[in-house]
Design a protein around this motif. Structure first.
Motif, short mmCIF file in Angstrom:
data_model
loop_
_atom_site.label_atom_id
_atom_site.label_comp_id
_atom_site.label_asym_id
_atom_site.label_seq_id
_atom_site.Cartn_x
_atom_site.Cartn_y
_atom_site.Cartn_z
N VAL A 1 -11.30 2.66 0.36
CA VAL A 1 -9.88 2.77 0.65
C VAL A 1 -9.53 4.23 0.91
O VAL A 1 -9.90 5.11 0.12
N GLY B 1 -3.08 4.03 0.77
CA GLY B 1 -2.36 2.87 0.27
C GLY B 1 -0.87 3.17 0.28
O GLY B 1 -0.42 4.18 -0.27
N VAL C 1 -3.23 -1.42 2.32
CA VAL C 1 -4.39 -0.53 2.25
C VAL C 1 -5.21 -0.53 3.53
O VAL C 1 -5.36 -1.56 4.20
#
Length: 342
Positions: free
Chosen positions: A31, A34, A64
């Motif tokens: 990731v 976000g 995300v």
């Protein structure tokens, strides 16, 4: 790895979490960004959102984007290193709603960072995320990860506009110029709306609505504001307050459509129900989205100006500051957490 975990109202922590391994059919995502959503803020401030209440610690986050790290057994999808966005919903596929093509209201769905079921569905605010591979979407050419982080809320906005029906050539009223309301503006303009009027209490929020393409900006607390329309064809309530719904019902034309998109407070909310009858107004709900996610990525790719809705990018280690900034609507629109920053 670091993750943002809500332990209760007012108790947001950046915890060390075990890094996941992708299971069968899953993709592992590193990731990068976000987006802090209104529902994340509700969990932080109130310990719940709408009728969904926290009963255990939960990793927040469902907006995300990042890059593919690898795949679990039997999974196929974008190659490692590919920039992707993550569709946060895992519908059951077997309930009456799923079979009827309305997977966004699946009665047994799993949605990242949601307390709608227990055990809660852990979210995506973590440095690594394992999700079903079919929920991973490669970004269109030229779409940077930072702008792509708007895909989930833009999908919500696209779904709301589609719930309104054909808005091409019409006047649309949007009450509430938070991130979702601003993206409703963009979605309505993309669908051909001739005029979009936006109301809000805060001048800064209205500035962001202008960035999204609003034609008329109205102070919601000023009944004498000359921008108030006498009548609109369609209204989308994006503030989540009863006064916003009241304004929509009183300003939409006879036979018009009002879409309730903002999540109202728990319990009963008063509204001008007699107007629904006497003016034959169609009042429709809009909840989440489904296939609109792919359309949102395409729209973001061809609309670079929407990057202007990103107010700040904050390292995950400073999540408390990010949440405080995101909650200050007088200062910010969309705030992103950066999971690849020291």
């Amino acid at each position: 790895m670091l993750g943002c975990v809500i332990h209760g109202a007012g108790d947001l922590r950046v915890d060390e979490l075990p890094a996941p391994e992708p299971g069968p059919g899953q993709a592992l995502i590193a990731v990068r960004y976000g987006g802090v959503c209104g529902s994340d803020l509700h969990y932080w401030r109130h310990g719940g959102v709408g009728d969904f209440r926290l009963t255990e610690p939960m990793v927040l986050g469902h907006e995300v984007v990042g890059t593919v790290v690898g795949h679990g057994p039997g999974a196929a999808g974008p190659a490692p290193g590919t920039a992707v966005a993550v569709h946060p919903a895992t519908p059951c596929g077997g309930c009456p709603e799923c079979r009827d093509g309305r997977r966004n209201v699946c009665r047994d769905t799993r949605y990242l960072g949601s307390a709608a079921r227990t055990p809660h569905v852990q979210g995506g605010f973590a440095a690594r995320l394992a999700v079903p591979a079919e929920q991973v979407r490669p970004l269109p050419p030229g779409l940077p990860l930072e702008r792509a982080a708007l895909a989930e809320p833009l999908s919500v906005a696209l779904h709301a506009v589609r719930r309104a029906g054909d808005v091409a050539g019409r006047h649309v009223l949007v009450t509430g110029a938070g991130p979702i309301g601003c993206l409703v503006v963009a979605a309505a303009k993309a669908a051909g709306a001739a005029r979009v009027t936006v109301t809000d209490l805060l001048p800064k929020a209205l500035e962001y609505a202008s960035v999204a393409g609003a034609d008329v900006l109205v102070r919601a607390d000023d009944p004498d504001d000359p921008g108030w329309p006498d009548e609109v064809d369609t209204a989308v309530e994006a503030s989540g307050v009863a006064d916003g719904l009241d304004a929509c019902l009183r300003r939409v034309r006879r036979g018009g459509v009002v879409v309730q998109l903002g999540m109202l407070p728990p319990g009963d909310s008063p509204f001008a129900g007699n107007l629904v009858v006497s003016r034959e107004i169609e009042l429709r709900g809009a909840f989440r989205f489904d296939a609109e996610f792919d359309d949102a990525l395409a729209l973001l790719a061809r609309t670079p100006s929407l990057a202007g809705l990103v107010s700040a990018v904050v390292p995950v280690a400073d999540a408390a500051r990010a949440f405080a900034l995101a909650a200050d609507r007088a200062a910010a629109c969309k705030v992103l957490l950066d999971f690849d920053s020291p």
